[in-house]
Design an enzyme around this catalytic site. Structure first.
Site, PDB file in Angstrom:
ATOM      1  N   LYS A 184     -20.687  -2.138  22.252  1.00 55.80           N
ATOM      2  CA  LYS A 184     -21.805  -2.814  21.554  1.00 55.80           C
ATOM      3  C   LYS A 184     -22.385  -3.925  22.430  1.00 55.80           C
ATOM      4  O   LYS A 184     -23.594  -4.088  22.539  1.00 55.80           O
ATOM      5  CB  LYS A 184     -21.258  -3.381  20.238  1.00 55.80           C
ATOM      6  N   ASP A 185     -21.506  -4.684  23.048  1.00 55.55           N
ATOM      7  CA  ASP A 185     -21.972  -5.851  23.805  1.00 55.55           C
ATOM      8  C   ASP A 185     -22.630  -5.474  25.122  1.00 55.55           C
ATOM      9  O   ASP A 185     -23.203  -6.322  25.779  1.00 55.55           O
ATOM     10  CB  ASP A 185     -20.824  -6.835  24.049  1.00 55.55           C
ATOM     11  N   ARG A 188       9.042 -33.399  19.095  1.00 56.14           N
ATOM     12  CA  ARG A 188       9.111 -31.990  18.631  1.00 56.14           C
ATOM     13  C   ARG A 188       7.929 -31.173  19.142  1.00 56.14           C
ATOM     14  O   ARG A 188       7.984 -29.943  19.205  1.00 56.14           O
ATOM     15  CB  ARG A 188       9.098 -31.974  17.096  1.00 56.14           C
ATOM     16  N   LYS A 230     -20.082 -21.645  12.335  1.00 59.28           N
ATOM     17  CA  LYS A 230     -18.714 -21.372  12.812  1.00 59.28           C
ATOM     18  C   LYS A 230     -18.074 -22.644  13.335  1.00 59.28           C
ATOM     19  O   LYS A 230     -18.690 -23.381  14.112  1.00 59.28           O
ATOM     20  CB  LYS A 230     -18.748 -20.321  13.929  1.00 59.28           C
ATOM     21  N   HIS A 250     -23.576 -13.086  19.867  1.00 57.69           N
ATOM     22  CA  HIS A 250     -23.812 -12.506  18.543  1.00 57.69           C
ATOM     23  C   HIS A 250     -24.398 -13.498  17.550  1.00 57.69           C
ATOM     24  O   HIS A 250     -24.161 -14.707  17.646  1.00 57.69           O
ATOM     25  CB  HIS A 250     -22.489 -12.004  17.952  1.00 57.69           C
ATOM     26  N   TYR A 253     -11.526 -19.081  14.055  1.00 56.98           N
ATOM     27  CA  TYR A 253     -12.735 -19.764  13.586  1.00 56.98           C
ATOM     28  C   TYR A 253     -13.005 -19.545  12.116  1.00 56.98           C
ATOM     29  O   TYR A 253     -12.633 -18.521  11.555  1.00 56.98           O
ATOM     30  CB  TYR A 253     -13.954 -19.374  14.429  1.00 56.98           C
TER      31      TYR A 253
HETATM   32  C1  LIG Z   1     -16.632 -10.238  13.456  1.00 49.82           C
HETATM   33  C2  LIG Z   1     -15.800  -9.355  12.577  1.00 49.82           C
HETATM   34  C3  LIG Z   1     -15.323  -8.140  13.013  1.00 49.82           C
HETATM   35  N1  LIG Z   1     -14.565  -7.358  12.184  1.00 49.82           N
HETATM   36  C4  LIG Z   1     -14.047  -6.073  12.699  1.00 49.82           C
HETATM   37  C5  LIG Z   1     -15.121  -5.105  13.119  1.00 49.82           C
HETATM   38  C6  LIG Z   1     -14.490  -4.340  14.265  1.00 49.82           C
HETATM   39  O1  LIG Z   1     -13.724  -3.265  13.763  1.00 49.82           O
HETATM   40  C7  LIG Z   1     -13.533  -5.353  14.886  1.00 49.82           C
HETATM   41  C8  LIG Z   1     -14.110  -6.023  16.129  1.00 49.82           C
HETATM   42  O2  LIG Z   1     -15.399  -6.479  15.804  1.00 49.82           O
HETATM   43  P1  LIG Z   1     -16.341  -7.059  16.941  1.00 49.82           P
HETATM   44  O3  LIG Z   1     -16.233  -6.239  18.169  1.00 49.82           O
HETATM   45  O4  LIG Z   1     -17.717  -7.278  16.333  1.00 49.82           O
HETATM   46  O5  LIG Z   1     -15.666  -8.485  17.185  1.00 49.82           O
HETATM   47  P2  LIG Z   1     -16.200  -9.630  18.157  1.00 49.82           P
HETATM   48  O6  LIG Z   1     -16.847  -9.061  19.373  1.00 49.82           O
HETATM   49  O7  LIG Z   1     -15.103 -10.606  18.313  1.00 49.82           O
HETATM   50  O8  LIG Z   1     -17.362 -10.314  17.287  1.00 49.82           O
HETATM   51  C9  LIG Z   1     -17.433 -11.717  17.128  1.00 49.82           C
HETATM   52  O9  LIG Z   1     -17.791 -12.221  18.390  1.00 49.82           O
HETATM   53  C10 LIG Z   1     -18.443 -13.447  18.471  1.00 49.82           C
HETATM   54  C11 LIG Z   1     -17.648 -14.361  19.376  1.00 49.82           C
HETATM   55  C12 LIG Z   1     -18.806 -14.128  17.221  1.00 49.82           C
HETATM   56  O10 LIG Z   1     -19.142 -15.307  17.221  1.00 49.82           O
HETATM   57  C13 LIG Z   1     -18.804 -13.391  15.951  1.00 49.82           C
HETATM   58  O11 LIG Z   1     -17.928 -14.019  15.044  1.00 49.82           O
HETATM   59  C14 LIG Z   1     -18.436 -11.969  16.049  1.00 49.82           C
HETATM   60  O12 LIG Z   1     -19.613 -11.238  16.311  1.00 49.82           O
HETATM   61  O13 LIG Z   1     -13.301  -6.342  13.881  1.00 49.82           O
HETATM   62  C15 LIG Z   1     -14.238  -7.744  10.903  1.00 49.82           C
HETATM   63  O14 LIG Z   1     -13.553  -7.002  10.148  1.00 49.82           O
HETATM   64  N2  LIG Z   1     -14.719  -8.951  10.444  1.00 49.82           N
HETATM   65  C16 LIG Z   1     -15.481  -9.772  11.234  1.00 49.82           C
HETATM   66  O15 LIG Z   1     -15.866 -10.865  10.771  1.00 49.82           O
END
Ligand SMILES: Cc1cn([C@H]2C[C@H](O)[C@@H](COP(=O)(O)OP(=O)(O)O[C@H]3O[C@H](C)C(=O)[C@H](O)[C@H]3O)O2)c(=O)[nH]c1=O
Length: 180
Positions: free
Chosen positions: A165-166, A23, A70, A61, A130
């Site tokens: 941001k990044d 399956r 994580k 981050h 995660y």
């Molecule tokens: C991380 C996170 C984000 N958000 C919202 C905030 C923003 O509106 C949207 C995207 O957020 P962000 O651009 O910060 O997402 P990532 O760039 O994937 O951030 C993650 O990227 C790397 C790989 C990491 O290890 C962290 O878990 C985390 O920083 O999701 C949430 O509502 N909850 C959350 O826990």
């Protein structure tokens, strides 16, 4: 289950037992008693899921006062997952581990609290799931620029698709200087 220790203390590659049949397959992606025996004993309080296209890089981050442990895995596609030791005074300061996580290899990576984390998407698209040991707090978030010259991560591409941001995190050197 097979567990591989890495050069970064506490960062573990986990290869769960995969039960395949006609399956498809079944695997347990988390089991408290089993994972606690590996030292993954902080409670998980939040599960996340992000989807990214090829060429996307998210990271590097961390949360400063509420660092998140994580347990990460990929359920669709393939990524290069990167963990960086940014802690001044650590024996492995400035070092990184890079691990390919994919839907095919079923590998998980455990990143203890206190490391910077990010990944780059190698496949057409990747779904990244995660578990976190502390809650998301955007006011507590910080980062190191993805192409930091001291860490010098061997990313799979040189012009990733980054969030605004990044694009603007400090270098590791600038971050450490900001602490003094
Ligand atoms: C991380 C996170 C984000 N958000 C919202 C905030 C923003 O509106 C949207 C995207 O957020 P962000 O651009 O910060 O997402 P990532 O760039 O994937 O951030 C993650 O990227 C790397 C790989 C990491 O290890 C962290 O878990 C985390 O920083 O999701 C949430 O509502 N909850 C959350 O826990």
């Amino acid at each position: 289950m097979n567990v591989i220790e890495t050069a970064l203390p506490g960062v573990l590659i986990i290869e769960p037992n995969v039960f395949g049949d006609s399956r498809g397959f079944f695997l347990e992606s988390y089991q408290a008693t089993r994972y606690q025996k590996l030292g993954i004993d902080l409670p998980f309080v939040q599960d996340n899921h992000s989807r990214s296209a090829r060429g996307v890089l998210r990271g590097l981050h961390f949360q400063v006062t509420k660092p998140q442990g994580k347990l990460v895995r990929v359920v669709s596609g393939e990524i290069l997952d990167v963990v960086v030791d940014f802690q001044p005074g650590s024996e492995t300061f400035g070092r990184y581990e890079a691990v390919v996580l994919s839907a095919e290899n079923h590998r998980q990576l455990y990143v203890p609290p206190g490391y910077a984390h990010g990944f780059a998407v190698i496949s057409e698209s990747a779904d990244f799931l995660y578990k976190c040991t502390d809650y998301y707090d955007p006011s507590d978030e910080a980062g190191i620029i993805w192409n930091d010259p001291l860490v010098n991560v061997a990313w799979p591409f040189s012009e990733p698709l980054l969030s605004e941001k990044d694009r603007h995190w400090p270098t590791l050197e600038q971050y450490v200087e900001s602490l003094s």
